[in-house]
Design a protein around this motif. Sequence first.
Motif, short mmCIF file in Angstrom:
data_model
loop_
_atom_site.label_atom_id
_atom_site.label_comp_id
_atom_site.label_asym_id
_atom_site.label_seq_id
_atom_site.Cartn_x
_atom_site.Cartn_y
_atom_site.Cartn_z
N ASN A 11 0.87 -1.17 0.00
CA ASN A 11 0.00 0.00 0.00
C ASN A 11 0.91 1.22 0.00
N ILE A 14 1.39 3.72 2.97
CA ILE A 14 2.00 3.29 4.23
C ILE A 14 3.49 3.64 4.19
N TRP A 16 7.31 3.58 5.24
CA TRP A 16 8.11 2.54 5.87
C TRP A 16 9.59 2.77 5.62
N ASP A 27 1.18 2.82 10.27
CA ASP A 27 -0.22 2.60 9.89
C ASP A 27 -1.02 3.79 10.41
N ARG A 28 -1.23 4.75 9.54
CA ARG A 28 -1.90 5.99 9.95
C ARG A 28 -3.37 5.77 10.28
N GLU A 29 -4.01 4.82 9.60
CA GLU A 29 -5.41 4.56 9.87
C GLU A 29 -5.61 4.03 11.29
N GLU A 30 -4.71 3.17 11.72
CA GLU A 30 -4.79 2.61 13.08
C GLU A 30 -3.98 3.44 14.07
N HIS A 85 -4.84 -5.98 7.41
CA HIS A 85 -4.60 -4.61 7.87
C HIS A 85 -4.44 -3.62 6.72
N GLU A 86 -4.63 -4.14 5.50
CA GLU A 86 -4.54 -3.32 4.28
C GLU A 86 -3.19 -2.64 4.12
N LEU A 87 -2.13 -3.31 4.59
CA LEU A 87 -0.78 -2.81 4.40
C LEU A 87 -0.25 -3.21 3.02
N LEU A 98 -6.80 4.89 2.23
CA LEU A 98 -6.56 5.36 3.60
C LEU A 98 -6.86 6.82 3.67
#
Length: 98
Positions: A11, A14, A16, A27-30, A85-87, A98
């Motif tokens: 994704n 994300i 990294w 993981d900005r969403e979480e 986790h849609e990573l 996201l």
Amino acid sequence: MFTLDTQLAKNEKIPWRIIEEEAILIDREEDEVVRLNPVGAEIWNAINGTRTVNEIVDHICGTFDVNQRKAKRDVHRFITQLLRHELIYELGEERPSL
């Protein structure tokens, strides 16, 4: 559900980095930081949009001292978590938003 012939991509939303053999993902969403151990980091690096799951398994077998059966099981479990986790996403499917 993915197969051994499925190609995967990260994704792009994300961020990294690899730091001291570990992959650090944001993981900005979480609203959390995900740390991957060296094996997880190697799998993460191998997910490049061109390799199939089977090629990733072969890469892990060639990089670490692990047999094909265990590598296949561990890569499958890890990829399942990354997808959940849609990573990462399966190529040919809609990209996660996201």
